[in-house]
Write an enzyme that holds these catalytic residues in place. Sequence first.
Site, PDB file in Angstrom:
ATOM      1  N   ASP A  46       0.842  -1.202   0.000  1.00  0.00           N
ATOM      2  CA  ASP A  46       0.000   0.000   0.000  1.00  0.00           C
ATOM      3  C   ASP A  46       0.871   1.243   0.000  1.00  0.00           C
ATOM      4  OD1 ASP A  46      -2.912   1.198   0.950  1.00  0.00           O
ATOM      5  OD2 ASP A  46      -1.230   2.304   1.809  1.00  0.00           O
ATOM      6  N   TYR A  51       3.318   9.870  -0.804  1.00  0.00           N
ATOM      7  CA  TYR A  51       4.455   9.291  -0.063  1.00  0.00           C
ATOM      8  C   TYR A  51       5.779   9.494  -0.811  1.00  0.00           C
ATOM      9  CZ  TYR A  51       0.782   6.556   2.397  1.00  0.00           C
ATOM     10  OH  TYR A  51      -0.332   6.142   3.087  1.00  0.00           O
ATOM     11  N   LYS A  76      -2.914   5.917  -4.144  1.00  0.00           N
ATOM     12  CA  LYS A  76      -4.010   6.843  -3.819  1.00  0.00           C
ATOM     13  C   LYS A  76      -3.806   8.169  -4.536  1.00  0.00           C
ATOM     14  CE  LYS A  76      -3.573   4.809   0.762  1.00  0.00           C
ATOM     15  NZ  LYS A  76      -2.134   4.662   1.033  1.00  0.00           N
ATOM     16  N   HIS A 109      -7.580   9.725  -1.397  1.00  0.00           N
ATOM     17  CA  HIS A 109      -6.802   9.773  -0.151  1.00  0.00           C
ATOM     18  C   HIS A 109      -7.552  10.454   0.997  1.00  0.00           C
ATOM     19  CE1 HIS A 109      -2.339   9.374   1.114  1.00  0.00           C
ATOM     20  NE2 HIS A 109      -3.121   9.255   2.160  1.00  0.00           N
TER      21      HIS A 109
END
Length: 273
Positions: A46, A51, A76, A109
Amino acid sequence: MYDPYYISLVNDVKMPRLGLGVYQASGPDTQQAVKWAIEAGYRSIDTAAIYGNETEVGNALKESPISREELFITTKVWNSDQGYSTTLEAFERSLKKLQLTYLDLYLIHWPVANKYLDTWRALEKLYDEGKIKAIGVCNFQPHHLDSLINVADIIPMINQIELHPFLSQEDVRSYCKQRNIVVEAWSPLGRGKMLDNPQLKEIADRHKKSIAQIILRWDIQNDIVTIPKSVNQNRIIENIDIFDFSLSPEDMASINALNKNERIGDDPDNFHF
Ligand code: A2P
């Protein structure tokens, strides 16, 4: 029949009940962690555009001996990319970084007001085109889901929320259960905050397991998909070693009783998107 390792989404897609989270993992750490995780038997990873480590996830997948069909990859769409055409573009960027031809799961998200309905239409289009096996949301409260379901063609298959014994989210879980939305826990270990809790320690000692393993097992027995983050090889191995024991109904009840509605992350109703 109950499958201990996979949960069926409403469209019959099989999703691993446990995956590796890579939130706050740097690029090089992520690549190494994904490699160790796959070696340890993880099949689900994930990540998220925000990120900043999709490329490294992709590098690790490319080097892995496991075939694409056996892997379950989630990313996401970030808040600033929400909206219909911007989401379609963000999806293509993520896919390219991940070096994949399709995604297993694409998630909104955060419920960015005035945007998430358009974002959802983009996810529905990508799903209809076969570019994503399943679509869902993160951090949606029941009222966000209500407004989305009112206009959507497809009901989200997943709602990924902050969930751990100090924030057990029973209201959101029961709402989702009634609508066949699988709940997925982010920060299932409360970012490590709960790992010295005496009640959990007592249960852990009795089962000869760690507190982290007890929490992750509690997720599994609640049909909550869980994605503990770790970049440490021993902990990556430890976190998947939870399929050889069971918590009793009494153990489950004492973990349920730890809830104090305590968030460590942002509150979806008071978040500055
Ligand atoms: P690390 O990456 O150094 O292993 P969460 O998934 O709830 O956000 O928790 C992640 C945090 O918990 C990270 O700081 C991670 O550190 C740590 N962690 C992950 N697994 C374990 C474990 N089995 N025991 C102790 N700490 C862990």
